[in-house]
Every structure is written in C-alpha cells, then in structure tokens.
Design an enzyme around this catalytic site. Structure first.
Site, PDB file in Angstrom:
ATOM      1  N   GLY A 206       0.829  -1.209   0.000  1.00 36.82           N
ATOM      2  CA  GLY A 206       0.000   0.000   0.000  1.00 36.82           C
ATOM      3  C   GLY A 206       0.863   1.259   0.000  1.00 36.82           C
ATOM      4  N   HIS A 207       1.881   1.264   0.852  1.00 41.42           N
ATOM      5  CA  HIS A 207       2.821   2.396   0.861  1.00 41.42           C
ATOM      6  C   HIS A 207       3.556   2.481  -0.481  1.00 41.42           C
ATOM      7  CE1 HIS A 207       2.770   1.333   5.318  1.00 41.42           C
ATOM      8  NE2 HIS A 207       2.459   2.618   5.362  1.00 41.42           N
TER       9      HIS A 207
HETATM   10  P1  AMP Z   1       0.438   4.571   7.638  1.00 43.28           P
HETATM   11  O1  AMP Z   1       1.902   4.331   7.543  1.00 43.28           O
HETATM   12  O2  AMP Z   1      -0.337   3.381   8.063  1.00 43.28           O
HETATM   13  O3  AMP Z   1       0.097   5.830   8.375  1.00 43.28           O
HETATM   14  O4  AMP Z   1      -0.060   4.811   6.143  1.00 43.28           O
HETATM   15  C1  AMP Z   1       0.564   5.759   5.323  1.00 43.28           C
HETATM   16  C2  AMP Z   1      -0.292   5.972   4.113  1.00 43.28           C
HETATM   17  O5  AMP Z   1      -0.458   4.723   3.424  1.00 43.28           O
HETATM   18  C3  AMP Z   1      -1.704   6.473   4.481  1.00 43.28           C
HETATM   19  O6  AMP Z   1      -2.107   7.454   3.531  1.00 43.28           O
HETATM   20  C4  AMP Z   1      -2.528   5.214   4.357  1.00 43.28           C
HETATM   21  O7  AMP Z   1      -3.885   5.464   4.031  1.00 43.28           O
HETATM   22  C5  AMP Z   1      -1.828   4.502   3.208  1.00 43.28           C
HETATM   23  N1  AMP Z   1      -2.142   3.080   3.243  1.00 43.28           N
HETATM   24  C6  AMP Z   1      -2.089   2.242   4.312  1.00 43.28           C
HETATM   25  N2  AMP Z   1      -2.507   0.998   3.971  1.00 43.28           N
HETATM   26  C7  AMP Z   1      -2.851   1.064   2.649  1.00 43.28           C
HETATM   27  C8  AMP Z   1      -3.369   0.112   1.713  1.00 43.28           C
HETATM   28  N3  AMP Z   1      -3.614  -1.155   2.050  1.00 43.28           N
HETATM   29  N4  AMP Z   1      -3.605   0.542   0.456  1.00 43.28           N
HETATM   30  C9  AMP Z   1      -3.362   1.827   0.089  1.00 43.28           C
HETATM   31  N5  AMP Z   1      -2.866   2.771   0.929  1.00 43.28           N
HETATM   32  C10 AMP Z   1      -2.618   2.392   2.200  1.00 43.28           C
END
Ligand code: AMP
Length: 284
Positions: free
Chosen positions: A36-37
């Site tokens: 996702g990242h």
């Molecule tokens: P985090 O590190 O969890 O704060 O996430 C950083 C970014 O990655 C945020 O904009 C999240 O929405 C995005 N993100 C986290 N998981 C996913 C995923 N499975 N698919 C797409 N983007 C994601």
C-alpha cells in the site's frame, strides 16, 4: 536516496529542488512499509520531479500507549524499499524535531473528527493526525500529497482541513491495496497470529457483501448493513457504518455514492477497512 532527520536540512534540500523548478510530491507514512505504501510512492515517483516520503510514528494520534509501543518499526528495510522505488528523500525525524519542548498548537476538524474512528480512538486521534500532517505540509510544501483510501476518514478529515485552511497542496487518494483473499494491507497485519490472519478476512468479506447487496438494488442502509454484518460473527466488531463519504453523516437510504466502514479487533490487533458503494440506477 538520502535520509534526512531535521527540518532545516530538508528545507535546504527542497530549496535547491525548487530553484531547479522541480515539482515535489510528499507521501506521509508511519513506516513498516507494505505494498500500500509502495503504491503511493510509485504514484508520487511517476507524477513528480522530487519525492519526499516522511516516516514518523506520530505519538499524538495514538490513544493507546500499548498500541504505540507495539507499532512495528523497521526503518532500515523501509529505507531500502523507498530507495528501490526511486524516492529522493526519506524524512525520518526524531520526536523532538516535530514536537520540541513547549509545543502547544493543535489543529482540529470539528464534527468529522468525532465519529467512527474519532469516537473509538478518542477526540485526540484526528487532531493528532491533522497537526502532524499540517506540519509536514508546511515543512515540505508539496505540490501533491498522497494518501490511501484505506484510511477513508483520515482522507476526509485532511481534505477538509486543507480546504478550510486554504492549504495549497493538492491531496491525491489512491485505492486500497489488498492481499489476494481481500484483506487490506496494514502495517498491523504482521501482528496477526495465523489463526487471527484467517479470521481477519471477515472485514473485507463484510464489505464485499455490502457492495453485492447495493449492486443488486438494495438501497436501504439497514438492509445492506445486515448483509455485511453476517460476516463479522468471528471477530470483535467495533462499528459497521454506512455514511456519506465526505461528511460521514449516517445514511438511511443509498441514493448516491456511500461509504461502508468497518473496524474490528482480531486478537490483539485493531483493523479497519472500507468500500464505496454505488447504488444501481433506478429503471425509468
Ligand atoms: P500509515 O503508515 O499506516 O500511516 O499509512 C501511510 C499511508 O499509506 C496512508 O495514507 C494510508 O492510508 C496509506 N495506506 C495504508 N494501507 C494502505 C493500503 N492497504 N492501500 C493503500 N494505501 C494504504
């Protein structure tokens, strides 16, 4: 790729990039990278001349000290993955750089921050998110900041903050990246035991059932919710809600795009997921 830890050094680097007329993309993260990242970084790399990824596990958005302590951290692997994807700068500041002594300001989006995730995680959660994202936007000054639809309420809150405060960055939202069985990728998934990993698919199954119900003509939110809820028996659901995707007001009838959002505890891990429902047009 270089890793930068101070605002001063990052501003100096960005000053040069701006002098050369380069556009700048920002991907805010809390690290422990997964696909996702990576998707956000790829989009930023494809669209912008310079790409900054921030890695900061923001204590202000955690209501639970245990969750903060257990949050996975893997900066060396993260740096290698970001470099591989062509990121220019990994901004990984220590906490004292973001919240120096005497730090006293909070940015809060009223209303939207109080429901669903805000209600479960406490009113400080989105204030913590907004305050740190506001700081990152001020520090980096990106043309575009990239976020994931996985955190749909976070996206809605940040878009409202950016609009209300006339912040110049454009917010770009990318679709949720999933495992082959439907589980949304999350940094927290590494904490699932194999039995809990098998149960965790309940969230995406519930969302799929909601989407199927809407696609077959169900417009009553209670009916859609009931179809989804049957899949959540094996997990400890916190909420399952059908709301307006921008205001997060609860919907009773689906007449346009609607967001179905779910949160559940699966063993020791709290997971969230969501899907946008599209009602089938009424035959005329
Ligand atoms: P985090 O590190 O969890 O704060 O996430 C950083 C970014 O990655 C945020 O904009 C999240 O929405 C995005 N993100 C986290 N998981 C996913 C995923 N499975 N698919 C797409 N983007 C994601």
């Amino acid at each position: 790729m270089r890793t930068i830890r101070t605002t001063g050094e990052l501003r100096a680097w960005l000053g040069n990039a701006r002098d050369e007329g380069r556009t700048v993309g920002l991907v805010p993260t809390m690290g422990a990278f997964h696909a996702g990242h990576h998707a956000l970084m790829r989009a930023a790399r494809a669209e912008q001349d310079a790409v900054v990824v921030s890695l900061f596990v923001n204590p202000a958005q955690f209501n639970d000290a245990g969750d903060l302590a257990a949050y996975p951290r893997s900066e060396d692997d993260d740096a290698a993955e970001a470099a591989e994807l062509g990121v220019d700068v990994l901004f990984a500041p220590p906490e004292s750089e973001i919240y120096p002594e005497g730090f006293a300001t909070t940015v809060n989006v009223a209303g939207l921050s109080d429901v669903l995730e805000g209600a479960e995680r406490g009113p400080g959660h989105f204030a913590g998110v907004c305050t740190v994202v506001n700081k990152l936007l001020n520090i980096v000054g990106p043309d575009v900041a990239y976020f994931g639809q996985k955190d749909a309420q976070q996206v809605a809150v940040i878009k409202r903050m950016v609009r209300d405060l006339d912040m110049p960055a454009r917010i770009e939202v990318l679709p949720t990246v999933r495992e082959p069985d439907g589980l949304a990728l999350s940094s927290r998934n590494v904490r699932l035991s194999s039995a809990d990993r098998a149960r965790a698919v309940a969230l995406s199954r519930a969302l799929q059932a909601a989407a199927d119900a809407a696609a077959t003509g169900e417009r009553d939110a209670a009916g859609i919710r009931a179809a989804a809820a049957t899949h959540l028996a094996g997990v400890d659901a916190e909420y399952l809600a059908i709301v307006d995707p921008e205001s997060f007001a609860p919907l009773t009838t689906i007449t346009g795009p609607a967001l179905v959002a779910v949160a559940a505890r699966v063993g020791p891990v709290r997971l969230i997921d969501n899907a946008v429902l599209q009602p089938v047009p009424v035959a005329t």
